[in-house]
Design an enzyme around this catalytic site. Sequence first.
Site, PDB file in Angstrom:
ATOM      1  N   ASP A 141      -9.572  -1.101 -44.402  1.00 35.34           N
ATOM      2  CA  ASP A 141      -9.465   0.312 -44.009  1.00 35.34           C
ATOM      3  C   ASP A 141     -10.807   0.914 -43.617  1.00 35.34           C
ATOM      4  O   ASP A 141     -11.061   2.098 -43.813  1.00 35.34           O
ATOM      5  CB  ASP A 141      -8.834   1.159 -45.133  1.00 35.34           C
ATOM      6  CG  ASP A 141      -7.461   0.622 -45.492  1.00 35.34           C
ATOM      7  OD1 ASP A 141      -6.694   0.321 -44.563  1.00 35.34           O
ATOM      8  OD2 ASP A 141      -7.158   0.501 -46.684  1.00 35.34           O
ATOM      9  N   HIS A 159      -3.342  -0.434 -39.081  1.00 32.46           N
ATOM     10  CA  HIS A 159      -4.425   0.015 -38.214  1.00 32.46           C
ATOM     11  C   HIS A 159      -4.013   1.294 -37.520  1.00 32.46           C
ATOM     12  O   HIS A 159      -2.972   1.350 -36.884  1.00 32.46           O
ATOM     13  CB  HIS A 159      -4.747  -1.053 -37.160  1.00 32.46           C
ATOM     14  CG  HIS A 159      -5.535  -2.181 -37.718  1.00 32.46           C
ATOM     15  ND1 HIS A 159      -5.793  -3.320 -37.022  1.00 32.46           N
ATOM     16  CD2 HIS A 159      -6.139  -2.321 -38.910  1.00 32.46           C
ATOM     17  CE1 HIS A 159      -6.515  -4.131 -37.774  1.00 32.46           C
ATOM     18  NE2 HIS A 159      -6.731  -3.547 -38.923  1.00 32.46           N
TER      19      HIS A 159
HETATM   20  P1  GDP Z   1      -8.308  -0.131 -40.556  1.00 37.89           P
HETATM   21  O1  GDP Z   1      -7.249  -0.676 -41.436  1.00 37.89           O
HETATM   22  O2  GDP Z   1      -9.652  -0.733 -40.834  1.00 37.89           O
HETATM   23  O3  GDP Z   1      -7.970  -0.161 -39.108  1.00 37.89           O
HETATM   24  O4  GDP Z   1      -8.481   1.382 -40.932  1.00 37.89           O
HETATM   25  P2  GDP Z   1      -7.284   2.435 -41.190  1.00 37.89           P
HETATM   26  O5  GDP Z   1      -6.651   2.722 -39.905  1.00 37.89           O
HETATM   27  O6  GDP Z   1      -6.442   1.996 -42.319  1.00 37.89           O
HETATM   28  O7  GDP Z   1      -8.116   3.682 -41.720  1.00 37.89           O
HETATM   29  C1  GDP Z   1      -9.033   4.315 -40.948  1.00 37.89           C
HETATM   30  C2  GDP Z   1      -8.654   5.792 -40.830  1.00 37.89           C
HETATM   31  O8  GDP Z   1      -9.785   6.544 -40.500  1.00 37.89           O
HETATM   32  C3  GDP Z   1      -7.660   6.095 -39.723  1.00 37.89           C
HETATM   33  O9  GDP Z   1      -6.859   7.162 -40.125  1.00 37.89           O
HETATM   34  C4  GDP Z   1      -8.537   6.495 -38.549  1.00 37.89           C
HETATM   35  O10 GDP Z   1      -7.904   7.346 -37.621  1.00 37.89           O
HETATM   36  C5  GDP Z   1      -9.639   7.200 -39.255  1.00 37.89           C
HETATM   37  N1  GDP Z   1     -10.946   7.089 -38.625  1.00 37.89           N
HETATM   38  C6  GDP Z   1     -11.494   6.013 -38.010  1.00 37.89           C
HETATM   39  N2  GDP Z   1     -12.759   6.275 -37.641  1.00 37.89           N
HETATM   40  C7  GDP Z   1     -13.041   7.541 -38.048  1.00 37.89           C
HETATM   41  C8  GDP Z   1     -14.208   8.377 -38.001  1.00 37.89           C
HETATM   42  O11 GDP Z   1     -15.267   8.017 -37.488  1.00 37.89           O
HETATM   43  N3  GDP Z   1     -14.112   9.612 -38.550  1.00 37.89           N
HETATM   44  C9  GDP Z   1     -12.974  10.059 -39.141  1.00 37.89           C
HETATM   45  N4  GDP Z   1     -12.953  11.273 -39.666  1.00 37.89           N
HETATM   46  N5  GDP Z   1     -11.845   9.300 -39.206  1.00 37.89           N
HETATM   47  C10 GDP Z   1     -11.885   8.067 -38.678  1.00 37.89           C
HETATM   48 MG    MG Z   2      -5.859  -0.104 -42.803  1.00 42.98          MG
END
Ligand code: GDP
Ligand code: MG
Length: 423
Positions: A12, A40
């Site tokens: 995440d 994701h």
């Molecule tokens: P992943 O599993 O690594 O792809 O990550 P997730 O999608 O589970 O969690 C990342 C969350 O953070 C998502 O809701 C994204 O939209 C959000 N997100 C990603 N990058 C940023 C950022 O730079 N700033 C903020 N505020 N939110 C972000």
């Molecule tokens: Mg995730």
Amino acid sequence: MLTSIVGINWGDEGKGRMVDLLSKDYNIVCRYQGGNNAGHTIIEEGHKIVLNLLPSGILRDSTVNVLGNGMVIDLKHLYNEVNALRKKGVVVSPENLKISDRATICMPYHVLLDCLEEDRLKGKKFGSTRRGISPVYADKFMKKALRMGDLLNLDGLTERIEDLVEWKNLIIEGGYKAPKINAQEIIAWLKEFGLPFKDYIVDMTQYLDKQIKNKKSVMFEAQLGALRDIDFGIYPYTSASNTIAAYAPIGAGVPFAKLDKVIGIMKAYSTCVGEGPFTCEMSGDEAEALRQAGGEYGAATGRPRRVGGFDVVASKYGVKMQGANEIALTKLDVLSYLDKIPVCVAYDVNGTLTTDFPNGKNLETAKPVYKYMDGWKCDISGCRKLKELPKQAIEYIRFIENATECKIKYVSVGADREQYMVL
Ligand code: GDP
Ligand code: MG
């Protein structure tokens, strides 16, 4: 160019959005491990899209997306995910989605067994996503799983399923005392949700080898982070697969290929879904404020994530295990509300301070050593260049870079596609 994009922490980290951003430079995006336990999140033109099985490149017209042999695929989930995307106008076809004939099928009884076991464990559970991932990987290694290629030849399938169902019922009915499963239902499930993907199934080794020889660029997209790797993570609180970059060529189908670059995605603070040692964990109001600010609730499950300050010890280990040569630091904007930013700079292991990530009992008993850095207390979500950031934010970035011994190349300051900077 062969690049792997992987998580440095517990998952995440924002891999989905970084792959989405960086995938525009690649012809092919591959998933190489895990299943639909990944969540994701990508924000596109204000719409939130959650991908569990499909590579993030699916949202780009010209990208080919690969589900590799290292994956476990729940066919019903794939079917629903593809249809949900189609409803949003995304094209999914055998041209832009290719599934390895060696990928393992995650069956309904794997999901059932996952749930039965989690229920049996009650308070002692490991924090499974209940999507059948551990049971299906266990069957893969017991050589009792079905693979995608089996859908191409249904001869003898009925007999195989009957055998498998008889075996599974020994556990389901005999062990857990749950209602028996039925072979006919399993076969019907395979046909309903599997056969629509017949034309998507390929010999991935042949396909990718040819593409790589033709100088196509390939990105390998990991699910979860280094600390969830089955071998090098916080076992047994890990995923059932190898999440590290070194496994990417194997899980995609080209074990002979060498990676040119590993981009590690690292979050500006720490989060962890589910159980297991999480040394930097914060509690109370301080934790709740960070969880709120970061919107830290699981994309796949909605579970509130455990949170903590940036963990130097775990992140340095993650960088090392991934062999990362570039870092994307994500969610820096989330910290903007803090006067003082907590950073876990070392672990106290039995009275000795260390920045080497411990294992086993030493990890379980390790205590965090926190230090506080100055906050910047202003909105940075509009910044697109390093020099536009307040000096405290730059100091924070440089501190992390030094502490984890890896160059930070990208910093994201918001969830939208454009909200990032290249350093
Ligand atoms: P992943 O599993 O690594 O792809 O990550 P997730 O999608 O589970 O969690 C990342 C969350 O953070 C998502 O809701 C994204 O939209 C959000 N997100 C990603 N990058 C940023 C950022 O730079 N700033 C903020 N505020 N939110 C972000
Ligand atoms: Mg995730």
